[in-house]
Design a protein around this motif. Structure first.
Motif, PDB file in Angstrom:
ATOM      1  N   TYR A   4       0.814  -1.220   0.000  1.00  0.00           N
ATOM      2  CA  TYR A   4       0.000   0.000   0.000  1.00  0.00           C
ATOM      3  C   TYR A   4       0.847   1.270   0.000  1.00  0.00           C
ATOM      4  N   ASP A   5       2.157   1.119   0.040  1.00  0.00           N
ATOM      5  CA  ASP A   5       3.032   2.265   0.219  1.00  0.00           C
ATOM      6  C   ASP A   5       4.269   2.166  -0.674  1.00  0.00           C
ATOM      7  N   PHE A   6       4.044   2.083  -1.985  1.00  0.00           N
ATOM      8  CA  PHE A   6       5.157   2.052  -2.923  1.00  0.00           C
ATOM      9  C   PHE A   6       4.725   2.713  -4.232  1.00  0.00           C
ATOM     10  N   THR A   7       5.704   3.011  -5.062  1.00  0.00           N
ATOM     11  CA  THR A   7       5.404   3.622  -6.357  1.00  0.00           C
ATOM     12  C   THR A   7       5.915   2.736  -7.483  1.00  0.00           C
ATOM     13  N   ILE A   8       5.266   2.884  -8.624  1.00  0.00           N
ATOM     14  CA  ILE A   8       5.720   2.258  -9.865  1.00  0.00           C
ATOM     15  C   ILE A   8       6.252   3.396 -10.725  1.00  0.00           C
ATOM     16  N   ASN A   9       7.498   3.262 -11.147  1.00  0.00           N
ATOM     17  CA  ASN A   9       8.168   4.324 -11.897  1.00  0.00           C
ATOM     18  C   ASN A   9       8.405   3.872 -13.333  1.00  0.00           C
ATOM     19  N   LEU A  10       7.982   4.682 -14.282  1.00  0.00           N
ATOM     20  CA  LEU A  10       8.199   4.396 -15.697  1.00  0.00           C
ATOM     21  C   LEU A  10       9.114   5.462 -16.272  1.00  0.00           C
ATOM     22  N   LYS A  11       9.978   5.037 -17.177  1.00  0.00           N
ATOM     23  CA  LYS A  11      10.832   6.002 -17.861  1.00  0.00           C
ATOM     24  C   LYS A  11      11.014   5.549 -19.304  1.00  0.00           C
ATOM     25  N   PHE A  12      10.650   6.448 -20.225  1.00  0.00           N
ATOM     26  CA  PHE A  12      10.848   6.183 -21.642  1.00  0.00           C
ATOM     27  C   PHE A  12      12.192   6.763 -22.062  1.00  0.00           C
ATOM     28  N   SER A  13      12.919   5.997 -22.861  1.00  0.00           N
ATOM     29  CA  SER A  13      14.178   6.479 -23.421  1.00  0.00           C
ATOM     30  C   SER A  13      14.033   6.525 -24.931  1.00  0.00           C
ATOM     31  N   GLY A  14      14.751   7.422 -25.529  1.00  0.00           N
ATOM     32  CA  GLY A  14      14.691   7.537 -26.980  1.00  0.00           C
ATOM     33  C   GLY A  14      15.461   8.736 -27.449  1.00  0.00           C
ATOM     34  N   GLY A  42      12.799  10.660 -21.469  1.00  0.00           N
ATOM     35  CA  GLY A  42      13.657  11.168 -20.418  1.00  0.00           C
ATOM     36  C   GLY A  42      12.936  11.658 -19.186  1.00  0.00           C
ATOM     37  N   THR A  43      11.630  11.473 -19.097  1.00  0.00           N
ATOM     38  CA  THR A  43      10.841  11.949 -17.967  1.00  0.00           C
ATOM     39  C   THR A  43      10.413  10.766 -17.118  1.00  0.00           C
ATOM     40  N   ASP A  44      10.582  10.873 -15.810  1.00  0.00           N
ATOM     41  CA  ASP A  44      10.073   9.840 -14.912  1.00  0.00           C
ATOM     42  C   ASP A  44       8.583  10.053 -14.718  1.00  0.00           C
ATOM     43  N   ILE A  45       7.821   8.982 -14.864  1.00  0.00           N
ATOM     44  CA  ILE A  45       6.389   9.010 -14.615  1.00  0.00           C
ATOM     45  C   ILE A  45       6.161   8.121 -13.400  1.00  0.00           C
ATOM     46  N   VAL A  46       5.641   8.685 -12.339  1.00  0.00           N
ATOM     47  CA  VAL A  46       5.521   7.965 -11.071  1.00  0.00           C
ATOM     48  C   VAL A  46       4.046   7.729 -10.770  1.00  0.00           C
ATOM     49  N   PHE A  47       3.708   6.475 -10.462  1.00  0.00           N
ATOM     50  CA  PHE A  47       2.336   6.084 -10.176  1.00  0.00           C
ATOM     51  C   PHE A  47       2.231   5.458  -8.799  1.00  0.00           C
ATOM     52  N   HIS A  48       1.086   5.650  -8.173  1.00  0.00           N
ATOM     53  CA  HIS A  48       0.676   4.878  -7.000  1.00  0.00           C
ATOM     54  C   HIS A  48      -0.327   3.858  -7.478  1.00  0.00           C
ATOM     55  N   LEU A  49      -0.333   2.722  -6.867  1.00  0.00           N
ATOM     56  CA  LEU A  49      -1.310   1.703  -7.207  1.00  0.00           C
ATOM     57  C   LEU A  49      -2.618   1.988  -6.480  1.00  0.00           C
ATOM     58  N   ASP A  50      -3.728   1.769  -7.155  1.00  0.00           N
ATOM     59  CA  ASP A  50      -5.038   1.920  -6.533  1.00  0.00           C
ATOM     60  C   ASP A  50      -5.148   0.917  -5.379  1.00  0.00           C
ATOM     61  N   PRO A  51      -5.619   1.335  -4.183  1.00  0.00           N
ATOM     62  CA  PRO A  51      -5.678   0.424  -3.032  1.00  0.00           C
ATOM     63  C   PRO A  51      -6.477  -0.860  -3.286  1.00  0.00           C
ATOM     64  N   SER A  52      -7.524  -0.786  -4.096  1.00  0.00           N
ATOM     65  CA  SER A  52      -8.309  -2.002  -4.367  1.00  0.00           C
ATOM     66  C   SER A  52      -7.497  -3.018  -5.154  1.00  0.00           C
ATOM     67  N   GLU A  53      -6.578  -2.552  -5.979  1.00  0.00           N
ATOM     68  CA  GLU A  53      -5.716  -3.482  -6.704  1.00  0.00           C
ATOM     69  C   GLU A  53      -4.519  -3.899  -5.864  1.00  0.00           C
TER      70      GLU A  53
END
Length: 190
Positions: A55-65, A146-157
């Protein structure tokens, strides 16, 4: 009376001419964005030394190109009225050569190899609206190189996450090219 009108018109002409000559606009560049790879990582949001809570973590995405300059346009300075009110400088333009067509993040149970698609995430960076699908997030076509996209997971998931999980991302571009990446196994403490 005639001299007052002449003075007023002359003043307006001089102001417009000076504005057109000294407008601080720079070159207008157009860039093409070309995605090459995507990276997915996870990280705890707190300083807990016990491990990562589901319940207390992030998912980080980063596109390179690559971001390649396609064209450049310099504003022309002409005397007279043509550019006199054209000091609204346009910014650079970014065109995505091969936009994101579909994006999925899967959670794979390390023990059983079963997978589950994550549907609803809340963005942290860059700030957006809460609880939206990944497709909705990328629908606007913004280039995320080159941009970090940071997400929290929905608590129900988050409740459905296995004790040990691997997060995998699959991005399909309009050309059919598929970019993938996955995390190392993540052990959740709760």
């Amino acid at each position: 009376m005639v001299s007052k009108i002449f003075t007023a018109l002359s003043t307006i002409f001089i102001i417009r001419t000076l504005t057109s000559c000294f407008c601080p606009c720079h070159l207008y560049d157009t860039y093409g964005i070309y995605y090459k790879e995507v990276e997915i990582t996870t990280s705890p949001t707190s300083d807990s030394t016990n491990g990562i809570s589901r319940y207390d973590f992030t998912i980080n995405l980063k596109f390179s190109g690559d971001t390649i300059q396609i064209s450049s346009l310099s504003p022309q300075y002409m005397h007279g009225f043509s550019n006199a009110l054209a000091c609204d400088c346009d910014g650079d333009t970014y065109l995505i050569d091969d936009p994101v067509d579909n994006i999925e993040i899967l959670v794979i149970d390390e023990k059983s190899s079963e997978s589950m698609k994550l549907n609803t995430l809340s963005t942290i960076l860059p700030p957006r609206q809460n609880e939206l699908s990944l497709e909705e997030f990328f629908y606007d076509g913004w280039g995320w190189v080159g941009t970090d996209i940071v997400f929290h997971l929905d608590p129900s998931e988050a409740e459905l996450l296995p004790a040990t999980a691997v997060f995998q991302i699959e991005v399909q571009l309009e050309s059919g090219l598929i970019l993938t990446d996955q995390t190392q196994p993540v052990n959740f403490i709760d």
